[in-house]
Design an enzyme around this catalytic site. Structure first.
Site, mmCIF file in Angstrom:
data_model
loop_
_atom_site.group_PDB
_atom_site.id
_atom_site.type_symbol
_atom_site.label_atom_id
_atom_site.label_comp_id
_atom_site.label_asym_id
_atom_site.label_seq_id
_atom_site.Cartn_x
_atom_site.Cartn_y
_atom_site.Cartn_z
ATOM 1 N N ASP A 219 -51.188 84.734 -49.195
ATOM 2 C CA ASP A 219 -51.707 83.549 -48.486
ATOM 3 C C ASP A 219 -51.953 83.891 -47.019
ATOM 4 O O ASP A 219 -51.382 84.856 -46.491
ATOM 5 C CB ASP A 219 -50.765 82.344 -48.618
ATOM 6 N N GLU B 213 -45.909 82.231 -47.964
ATOM 7 C CA GLU B 213 -45.148 82.747 -46.822
ATOM 8 C C GLU B 213 -45.517 82.008 -45.551
ATOM 9 O O GLU B 213 -44.655 81.659 -44.747
ATOM 10 C CB GLU B 213 -45.399 84.254 -46.662
#
Ligand code: BES
Ligand code: MN
Ligand code: MN
Length: 457
Positions: free
Chosen positions: A88, A153
């Site tokens: 991400d 994250e």
């Protein structure tokens, strides 16, 4: 081994083409509108993992974004390494400041520009290409590898701790390897042995039911923007020390050895200040800049919102004011305990003239390891071969929430070998990755697996 390295050197252009495709997927975890892109990115990554020869590749569902898992476990007797990274990326705002579109990777002066180039797609991809090189040239890997690449994250890894706890036997390993950090400076390859933790809040204040005419009512009620400013002003003293009672109770003091070691790092304070465009540096009295960002906790205002901010003037008393604030934490501060202290302090110093709510957002524990362990030494040898220079050992001010979870739950050391650069604009417009470091990282990763294979567990 020569074969593997020669192979890598011959593939430079292909690696950049493939990375460009990874970078084209806008896997922004913070924005719900990109949920389908996040999923597509996980699937793309899983296909890549299958393509390089990893086995049992699958998407592990979580209450949030999927975790991509893959493994190769056919090196009996050799150590098992657990690789962690994230697919991400951060949002791209402010988009106007990008010199090329954030999801159309562009190479300029040996750097590839795109959101996620450094943080963390480029660095995850390095390892896939190192695995591929071993598999293509030798048909096997020197170590057993398990990989988990998560998609949350950048929003605090809320579901990953639970995944790790629920899958401890499956994730059993001898060492965790992560490439999601930066080198100390250009030409200074580094191993990171400590990260700061984080605790993040939103503070909301309400003064009245609705905005008020500041002439008709001004003087009769408190202004929440003003109250918020006064509360925030009581968070730190003029010397940069956080005033929340108990905040420093668990801060582990820096050893003289570490202090001395940091003095030998090639740090130029003037260049650092100039690169940031700051008129003057500021931080806690009694500590050097490196000590302030690596080993001391901080309190920061991340954003402020209240009242009229449009063009011209509007005479109004805002009904509400809001601040986003966060604290970076160091060993042995605990985010839960600090959160209690913060809430209690904000409530205590906020006057009765406004209603205040303190909402905890994400966070993570700080992490510190002893870098004399044999896996860190293995990484040091690999980096020396890959970059032609032995790495320095440094801490980082940023946070990767799961690292302390790995240490606590799996009981294994983590090795953080990152090839980003401090000026690579992570989280900012024009994020980039130096392609020479990307290629050096692939070579180092390939050698690292051999060096880990030689390390006694
Ligand atoms: N890769 C970074 C953390 C990092 C940056 C480590 C530089 C070492 C050097 C990571 O993607 C990140 O940005 N983490 C967030 C964590 C937060 C969202 C919980 C951070 O540090 O703000
Ligand atoms: Mn990252
Ligand atoms: Mn990040």
């Amino acid at each position: 081994m020569l074969n593997v390295i020669d192979f890598i050197h011959a593939q430079r252009d292909r690696y950049v083409d493939e990375l460009t495709r990874f970078l084209a997927i806008p896997s922004i975890s913070a924005l719900p509108a990109h949920a389908a892109d996040v999923r597509r990115c996980a699937e793309w990554l899983a296909d890549q993992m299958r393509g390089v020869g990893l086995e049992n590749v699958r998407l592990e569902a979580t209450p949030g974004n999927p975790i991509v898992y893959g493994e190769w476990l056919h090196a009996p007797g050799a150590p098992t390494m657990l690789f962690y990274g994230h697919y991400d990326v951060q949002p791209v705002d402010p988009i106007d400041l990008w010199e090329s579109p954030p999801f159309e990777a562009t190479v300029r002066d040996g750097e590839i520009y795109a959101r996620g180039a450094a943080d963390d797609k480029g660095q995850v991809f390095m390892h896939l290409k190192a695995i591929e090189a071993h598999m293509k040239q030798t048909g096997k890997l020197p170590v057993n590898i398990k990989l988990i690449v998560e998609g949350e994250e950048e929003v605090g890894s809320a579901n990953l701790d639970e995944f790790v706890r629920a899958n401890k036997p499956a994730l059993a390993s001898d060492v965790v390897v992560i490439s999601d950090s930066a080198m100390f400076d250009r030409g200074v390859p580094s191993i990171c042995y400590s990260l700061r933790g984080l605790v993040y809040f939103q503070i909301d204040m309400r003064g009245t039911r609705s905005d008020l005419h500041s002439g008709v009512f001004g003087g009769a009620v408190a202004n929440p923007a003003m109250v918020l400013a006064q509360v925030l002003a009581q968070m730190k003293d003029r010397g940069g020390r956080v005033k929340i009672p108990g905040f420093y109770d668990d801060v582990r003091p820096l050893s003289d050895d570490e202090r001395q070691a940091w003095k030998t790092l090639p740090f130029n304070e003037k260049q650092y200040r100039k690169a940031l465009g700051a008129p003057k540096l500021f931080g806690e009295t009694g500590f050097s800049t490196l000590e302030r960002v690596w080993a001391r906790p901080t309190f920061e205002v991340n954003g402020l919102l209240s009242g009229f901010t449009g063009e011209g003037a509007k005479t109004v008393i805002p009904a509400v004011a809001m601040a986003k604030v966060s604290m970076r934490l160091v060993p042995d501060q605990n985010p839960d305990r600090i959160a209690e202290l913060v809430e209690a302090y904000v409530k205590k110093i906020t006057p009765k003239t406004v209603e205040v709510t303190v909402t905890r957002l994400h966070g993570g524990k700080p992490w510190l390891t002893d870098y004399h362990n044999s896996f860190v030494q293995a990484a040091s040898r690999a980096i020396e071969q890959g970059f032609g220079k032995a790495p320095v050992f440094c801490r980082e001010g940023g946070s990767i929430p799961v690292v302390s979870t790995f240490q606590e739950e799996l009981g294994v050391p983590a090795v953080l070998f990152g090839v980003g650069l401090p000026d690579e604009n992570a989280h900012a417009p024009n994020e980039k990755l130096d392609l020479a470091n990307f290629h050096g990282g692939i070579v180092s990763a390939a050698i690292l697996y051999d060096e880990i294979a030689k390390t006694a567990v």
